[in-house]
Scaffold this active site. Structure first.
Site, PDB file in Angstrom:
ATOM      1  N   PHE A  43     -28.407 -19.340 -20.265  1.00  0.00           N
ATOM      2  CA  PHE A  43     -27.701 -18.221 -20.021  1.00  0.00           C
ATOM      3  C   PHE A  43     -26.651 -17.891 -20.922  1.00  0.00           C
ATOM      4  O   PHE A  43     -25.712 -18.781 -20.875  1.00  0.00           O
ATOM      5  CB  PHE A  43     -27.326 -18.004 -18.631  1.00  0.00           C
ATOM      6  CG  PHE A  43     -26.592 -16.859 -18.399  1.00  0.00           C
ATOM      7  CD1 PHE A  43     -27.316 -15.692 -17.991  1.00  0.00           C
ATOM      8  CD2 PHE A  43     -25.154 -16.662 -18.430  1.00  0.00           C
ATOM      9  CE1 PHE A  43     -26.563 -14.528 -17.986  1.00  0.00           C
ATOM     10  CE2 PHE A  43     -24.559 -15.380 -18.337  1.00  0.00           C
ATOM     11  CZ  PHE A  43     -25.387 -14.138 -17.852  1.00  0.00           C
TER      12      PHE A  43
ATOM     13  N   ASP B  70     -22.048 -23.447 -25.769  1.00  0.00           N
ATOM     14  CA  ASP B  70     -21.633 -22.571 -25.021  1.00  0.00           C
ATOM     15  C   ASP B  70     -20.935 -23.249 -23.879  1.00  0.00           C
ATOM     16  O   ASP B  70     -21.449 -23.471 -22.694  1.00  0.00           O
ATOM     17  CB  ASP B  70     -22.510 -21.752 -24.506  1.00  0.00           C
ATOM     18  CG  ASP B  70     -22.288 -20.280 -23.697  1.00  0.00           C
ATOM     19  OD1 ASP B  70     -21.002 -20.630 -23.406  1.00  0.00           O
ATOM     20  OD2 ASP B  70     -22.974 -19.461 -23.717  1.00  0.00           O
TER      21      ASP B  70
ATOM     22  N   LYS C 109     -14.321 -16.585 -19.765  1.00  0.00           N
ATOM     23  CA  LYS C 109     -13.963 -16.777 -18.258  1.00  0.00           C
ATOM     24  C   LYS C 109     -12.664 -17.485 -18.196  1.00  0.00           C
ATOM     25  O   LYS C 109     -11.673 -16.493 -18.130  1.00  0.00           O
ATOM     26  CB  LYS C 109     -15.128 -17.466 -17.674  1.00  0.00           C
ATOM     27  CG  LYS C 109     -16.457 -17.021 -17.763  1.00  0.00           C
ATOM     28  CD  LYS C 109     -17.372 -17.631 -16.679  1.00  0.00           C
ATOM     29  CE  LYS C 109     -18.643 -16.455 -16.767  1.00  0.00           C
ATOM     30  NZ  LYS C 109     -19.766 -17.026 -17.364  1.00  0.00           N
TER      31      LYS C 109
HETATM   32  C1  PLP Z   1     -20.812 -15.925 -18.104  1.00  0.00           C
HETATM   33  C2  PLP Z   1     -21.499 -16.606 -19.418  1.00  0.00           C
HETATM   34  C3  PLP Z   1     -21.658 -16.355 -20.516  1.00  0.00           C
HETATM   35  C4  PLP Z   1     -21.162 -14.462 -20.525  1.00  0.00           C
HETATM   36  O1  PLP Z   1     -19.830 -14.252 -20.363  1.00  0.00           O
HETATM   37  P1  PLP Z   1     -19.833 -12.651 -20.017  1.00  0.00           P
HETATM   38  O2  PLP Z   1     -18.041 -12.570 -20.062  1.00  0.00           O
HETATM   39  O3  PLP Z   1     -20.023 -12.420 -18.784  1.00  0.00           O
HETATM   40  O4  PLP Z   1     -20.254 -11.828 -20.830  1.00  0.00           O
HETATM   41  C5  PLP Z   1     -22.070 -16.713 -21.497  1.00  0.00           C
HETATM   42  N1  PLP Z   1     -22.574 -18.049 -21.336  1.00  0.00           N
HETATM   43  C6  PLP Z   1     -22.186 -18.608 -20.393  1.00  0.00           C
HETATM   44  C7  PLP Z   1     -22.628 -20.192 -20.026  1.00  0.00           C
HETATM   45  C8  PLP Z   1     -21.700 -18.119 -19.300  1.00  0.00           C
HETATM   46  O5  PLP Z   1     -21.462 -18.867 -18.021  1.00  0.00           O
END
Ligand code: PLP
Length: 401
Positions: free
Chosen positions: A141, A226, A255
């Protein structure tokens, strides 16, 4: 004042139905707690997908935001501002990065690294034009843009949204041999989550990231972690890469970078990849704005000053051990690192959603991730008595099955 039902009906009637939230209408938050419009208190065990690691409405972040909002909020990057350089310095020093590129959402940070590693591939590695490949993992994700959902393996995320961006190869998560087998002379990057959060808190085998680091070094591939969800204390380290003692070439954070006040994301760079981007080639109107920078500076400072990373390690270990002590035929496995914990239920249990709804009636807000996993990821300021409070209620929900 509108009733909770009236407020929910407004959402249903006028809002797009791209979410299916639990039916609780929240109006206030403080630390690990949130309150609904009827005044009921809940423990937040999702922490906005780890965006509020510092706890709701942290007073120091709030003060920084209010103070900055009164002075200067947005200049665009056409001009400089007095917060950006300080944010760069503080966050680079803390994460031992050389360079930083600020964006807003996590998905934008992912798009940014895709552009940067492709350009690095063409200008530094010597990949022929338009042939760059990036390796990603099954069940990843990374966000919701067309390019990102194009390399998702989740049918719900992709179906109906093509055609997609080419140039991605998908390998199984946690399998270093598969990664190496997918490498071609055109491979420029390997993009991976240290722990797959949305896939259900999937922890790769020990040594996987170290092996990936080595494979990337050997084949001259940029390792991109990520850490938008795993980073900034969630797993009991500032960055999850520290569990394996490695350093990625590019690290994505978002985040909790703002403590939940404001969308702030960034690409942290440990090598020259970032230098391939020249003026005009990439940007964002709001990226690096003074309000975002002031918020991010405070959000990162409180994580460190208030010992939240260490607390996540200690409280996470306790929570995980106690959850594993709940024995029930519906529970298949409890796994986690720090305060990123997943409880996977057996398929016969009828799905995690029903459990989340029952937990809500007992005062715990949790979100299922995929069909069968309940995620427990409260703000990192949680204490042992808070966890005991939660455990009592979780145990009750399983008893009453
Ligand atoms: C939440 C998330 C994203 C995307 O972030 P947004 O601010 O919602 O675009 C990308 N990678 C990971 C691992 C995430 O948990």
């Amino acid at each position: 004042m509108l009733s909770p039902n009236a407020l929910m009906q407004l959402e249903e009637r006028f809002g797009a139905h791209n979410y299916k939230p639990l039916d609780v209408v929240l109006t206030r938050g403080q630390g690990i707690w949130v309150w609904d419009v009827a005044g009921r208190r809940y423990m937040d065990c999702l922490a906005a997908y780890s965006a509020v690691n510092q706890g709701h409405c942290h007073p120091r972040i709030l003060a920084a935001m209010m103070d900055q909002a009164k002075r200067l909020t947005l200049t665009s990057r056409a001009f400089r501002n007095d917060q950006l350089g300080l944010m760069y310095q503080e966050i680079c020093e803390l994460t031992r990065s050389h360079k930083m590129l600020p964006m807003n959402s996590g998905a934008e940070a992912v798009e940014t690294v895709i552009k940067a590693v492709r350009k690095w591939g063409y200008t530094v590695k010597g990949v022929p034009p338009d042939r760059a490949e990036i390796i990603v993992c099954a069940n990843n994700f990374h966000g919701r843009t067309i390019t990102i959902v194009g390399f998702s393996t989740d049918p719900v995320s992709r179906e109906g949204f093509g055609p997609f961006t080419p140039g991605f190869r998908i390998v199984p998560f946690g399998d270093a041999a598969a990664l190496e087998a997918a490498v071609t002379p055109h491979t420029v990057g390997f993009l991976v989550e240290p722990i797959q959060g949305e896939a259900g808190v999937i922890i790769p085998p020990d040594g996987y990231l170290r092996q990936a680091r080595e494979i990337c070094r050997r084949h001259d591939i940029v390792l991109i972690l990520d850490e938008i969800q795993t980073g900034l204390g969630r797993t009991g380290k500032l960055l999850a890469e520290e569990h394996e003692g490695i350093e990625a070439d590019l690290t994505l954070v978002g985040k909790a970078l703002s403590g939940g006040f404001y969308p702030v994301s960034a690409v942290l760079s440990n090598q020259a990849v970032m230098d391939v981007l020249r003026p005009g080639e990439h940007g964002s109107t709001f990226g690096g704005n003074p309000l975002a920078c002031a918020v991010a500076r405070a959000a990162v400072r409180v994580l460190v000053d208030e010992g939240m990373v260490e607390n996540a390690a200690a409280m996470g270990a306790y929570f995980l051990a106690e959850l594993r002590g709940i024995r029930h035929p519906a529970i298949k496995e409890v796994r986690g690192r720090g305060l990123m914990i997943g409880m996977e239920l057996v398929p016969e249990a009828g799905g995690a959603r029903a459990f989340c709804e029952r937990l809500m009636t007992h005062g715990l807000l949790c979100k299922e991730t995929h069909e069968h996993t309940i995620r427990f990821a409260p703000p990192l300021v949680i204490t042992r008595p808070d966890i005991d409070w939660a455990l009592e209620r979780i145990a009750k929900v399983f008893e009453n099955r």
